[in-house]
Design a protein around this motif. Structure first.
Motif: not given
Length: 162
Positions: A126-135, A137-141
């Motif tokens: 996910v290519s969104i600065p600051l939020m990409g990693g959280k998203l 993780k959410l998508i993978a879950e």
């Protein structure tokens, strides 16, 4: 940064039967009707010369989403999946409305004792600065939850067909 995903599901049915279901148009329509969510649809389906390709649309109502996803999407989550299958293996590409990112992966289905094992290996980006990693993780879950539901449905669907 991307998040790697590897997930395994098992079935009491042989790899051949599970693969047969995953490339069956009736099965796909039944699965979408049962667990596809809002406005679920088999958008395209083609099968020839041992190769099957299809595109699915699935929906998750906004009220079932975490607040970070609700604020980003501004409504329901709409998932587009393109899968291509041949000889017990497949690829998947997943995109989500309103999210500049995707999941790319590959499936394998192998016999495992008296049943079979389906494995997804892929990557969520996910290519969104600051939020990409959280998203990511959410998508993978959520992918894991969906794959588990689909595996249960597949086992029941095959059991009901003898």
């Amino acid at each position: 940064m991307a998040r790697r995903i590897e997930h395994h599901t098992t079935s009491p049915h042989s790899a051949e039967k599970v693969f047969g279901a995953l490339v069956d148009e009736t099965y796909l329509r039944d699965r979408l009707a049962s667990i596809g969510g809002n406005d679920a649809e088999l958008m395209t389906f083609s099968s020839a010369n041992g190769k099957t390709s299809y595109q699915l649309k699935q929906g998750v109502p906004a009220e079932h989403l975490p607040s970070i996803a609700k604020s980003l999407l501004g409504g329901d989550l709409v998932i587009q999946r393109v899968e291509n299958w041949a000889a017990g293996a497949g690829t998947v590409e997943v995109t989500i409305n309103g999210v500049p990112g995707r999941l790319d992966g590959s499936f394998t289905i192998t016999d495992n004792g008296a049943g079979s094992k389906t494995t997804l290996v892929g990557e969520v980006k996910v290519s969104i600065p600051l939020m990409g990693g959280k998203l990511e993780k959410l998508i993978a879950e959520q992918v894991v939850v969906l794959l588990n539901k689909e595996s249960e449905f597949t086992s029941e669907w095959l059991a009901n067909r003898g």
